[in-house]
Design an enzyme around this catalytic site. Structure first.
Site, PDB file in Angstrom:
ATOM      1  N   HIS A 107       0.840  -1.200   0.000  1.00  0.00           N
ATOM      2  CA  HIS A 107       0.000   0.000   0.000  1.00  0.00           C
ATOM      3  C   HIS A 107       0.868   1.240   0.000  1.00  0.00           C
ATOM      4  O   HIS A 107       2.018   1.209   0.450  1.00  0.00           O
ATOM      5  CB  HIS A 107      -0.933   0.020   1.218  1.00  0.00           C
ATOM      6  CG  HIS A 107      -0.207  -0.186   2.516  1.00  0.00           C
ATOM      7  ND1 HIS A 107       0.160  -1.430   2.960  1.00  0.00           N
ATOM      8  CD2 HIS A 107       0.236   0.694   3.445  1.00  0.00           C
ATOM      9  CE1 HIS A 107       0.790  -1.312   4.113  1.00  0.00           C
ATOM     10  NE2 HIS A 107       0.861  -0.034   4.425  1.00  0.00           N
ATOM     11  N   HIS A 109       0.950   5.223   1.380  1.00  0.00           N
ATOM     12  CA  HIS A 109       0.401   6.199   2.319  1.00  0.00           C
ATOM     13  C   HIS A 109       0.455   7.578   1.665  1.00  0.00           C
ATOM     14  O   HIS A 109       1.475   7.942   1.068  1.00  0.00           O
ATOM     15  CB  HIS A 109       1.278   6.314   3.576  1.00  0.00           C
ATOM     16  CG  HIS A 109       1.407   5.071   4.386  1.00  0.00           C
ATOM     17  ND1 HIS A 109       0.776   4.917   5.600  1.00  0.00           N
ATOM     18  CD2 HIS A 109       2.120   3.924   4.199  1.00  0.00           C
ATOM     19  CE1 HIS A 109       1.105   3.741   6.129  1.00  0.00           C
ATOM     20  NE2 HIS A 109       1.921   3.120   5.296  1.00  0.00           N
TER      21      HIS A 109
HETATM   22  P1  AMP Z   1       2.441  -0.048   7.145  1.00  0.00           P
HETATM   23  O1  AMP Z   1       3.057   0.009   8.519  1.00  0.00           O
HETATM   24  O2  AMP Z   1       3.164   0.721   6.093  1.00  0.00           O
HETATM   25  O3  AMP Z   1       2.198  -1.484   6.763  1.00  0.00           O
HETATM   26  O4  AMP Z   1       1.046   0.685   7.257  1.00  0.00           O
HETATM   27  C1  AMP Z   1      -0.109   0.093   7.735  1.00  0.00           C
HETATM   28  C2  AMP Z   1      -1.057   1.207   8.045  1.00  0.00           C
HETATM   29  O5  AMP Z   1      -2.336   0.656   8.222  1.00  0.00           O
HETATM   30  C3  AMP Z   1      -0.719   1.983   9.323  1.00  0.00           C
HETATM   31  O6  AMP Z   1      -0.540   3.349   9.015  1.00  0.00           O
HETATM   32  C4  AMP Z   1      -1.932   1.737  10.219  1.00  0.00           C
HETATM   33  O7  AMP Z   1      -2.272   2.884  10.954  1.00  0.00           O
HETATM   34  C5  AMP Z   1      -3.003   1.380   9.214  1.00  0.00           C
HETATM   35  N1  AMP Z   1      -4.063   0.528   9.692  1.00  0.00           N
HETATM   36  C6  AMP Z   1      -3.979  -0.553  10.493  1.00  0.00           C
HETATM   37  N2  AMP Z   1      -5.185  -1.122  10.644  1.00  0.00           N
HETATM   38  C7  AMP Z   1      -6.061  -0.383   9.925  1.00  0.00           C
HETATM   39  C8  AMP Z   1      -7.475  -0.439   9.685  1.00  0.00           C
HETATM   40  N3  AMP Z   1      -8.244  -1.394  10.230  1.00  0.00           N
HETATM   41  N4  AMP Z   1      -8.025   0.497   8.901  1.00  0.00           N
HETATM   42  C9  AMP Z   1      -7.266   1.477   8.361  1.00  0.00           C
HETATM   43  N5  AMP Z   1      -5.944   1.589   8.531  1.00  0.00           N
HETATM   44  C10 AMP Z   1      -5.349   0.674   9.321  1.00  0.00           C
END
Ligand code: AMP
Length: 145
Positions: A107, A109
């Site tokens: 993903h 950000h």
């Molecule tokens: P990463 O650490 O780059 O894998 O990012 C994962 C992101 O997903 C983090 O910024 C979290 O805050 C976000 N995240 C985790 N669980 C959820 C959820 N249920 N809905 C939306 N975002 C989430």
């Protein structure tokens, strides 16, 4: 956990894509979903994922799917900037646990930035309430071209 590993079909974003857990959607089409990060590092933090790929990291994703995903990220970033008028923004993408990744479905950000508002730490931001996220998602969706 190593950088190269099998895709876990029960990771949280796969579950969001299957509708098993809720998310605050900004927009979607057949290929991508943009939704609000529930632990936003700044106001308007959006995530963009592929609906079709099971890539964990940038290393795994098919180039044509990556092209759609980054184009969707650009479209979403334009809407974020139009809606929220930040002074800057960051595109972040983490690979592997040691690289800061916590959800193993590739993903991007989109994190709006303002000079006088410090960004909260990755993985350390408080959870936002759903109503606030829905309002932001609505403003961003309304600004989509
Ligand atoms: P990463 O650490 O780059 O894998 O990012 C994962 C992101 O997903 C983090 O910024 C979290 O805050 C976000 N995240 C985790 N669980 C959820 C959820 N249920 N809905 C939306 N975002 C989430």
């Amino acid at each position: 956990m190593t950088l190269i590993a099998p895709y876990d079909p029960d990771n949280i974003f796969a579950r969001i894509l299957r509708g098993e857990i809720p998310s605050v959607k900004v927009w979607e089409d057949d290929h991508v979903l943009a939704f609000m990060d529930v632990f936003p590092q700044s106001e308007g933090h959006v995530l963009v994922v592929s609906k079709t790929s099971t890539a964990r990291t940038l290393l795994d994703i098919e180039p044509d799917v990556l092209a759609r995903l980054i184009a969707a990220t650009q479209r979403t970033a334009r809407a974020v900037c139009k809606a929220l008028d930040p002074e800057g923004f960051q595109i972040m993408q983490f690979n592997g646990e040691a690289g800061g990744q916590t959800v193993f479905h590739l993903h991007f950000h989109i994190i709006p930035r303002w000079a006088d508002r410090p960004m909260k730490g990755h993985g350390h931001a408080p959870m936002a309430d759903a109503e606030t996220l829905r309002a932001l998602a609505g403003r961003i969706a309304a600004a989509l071209d």
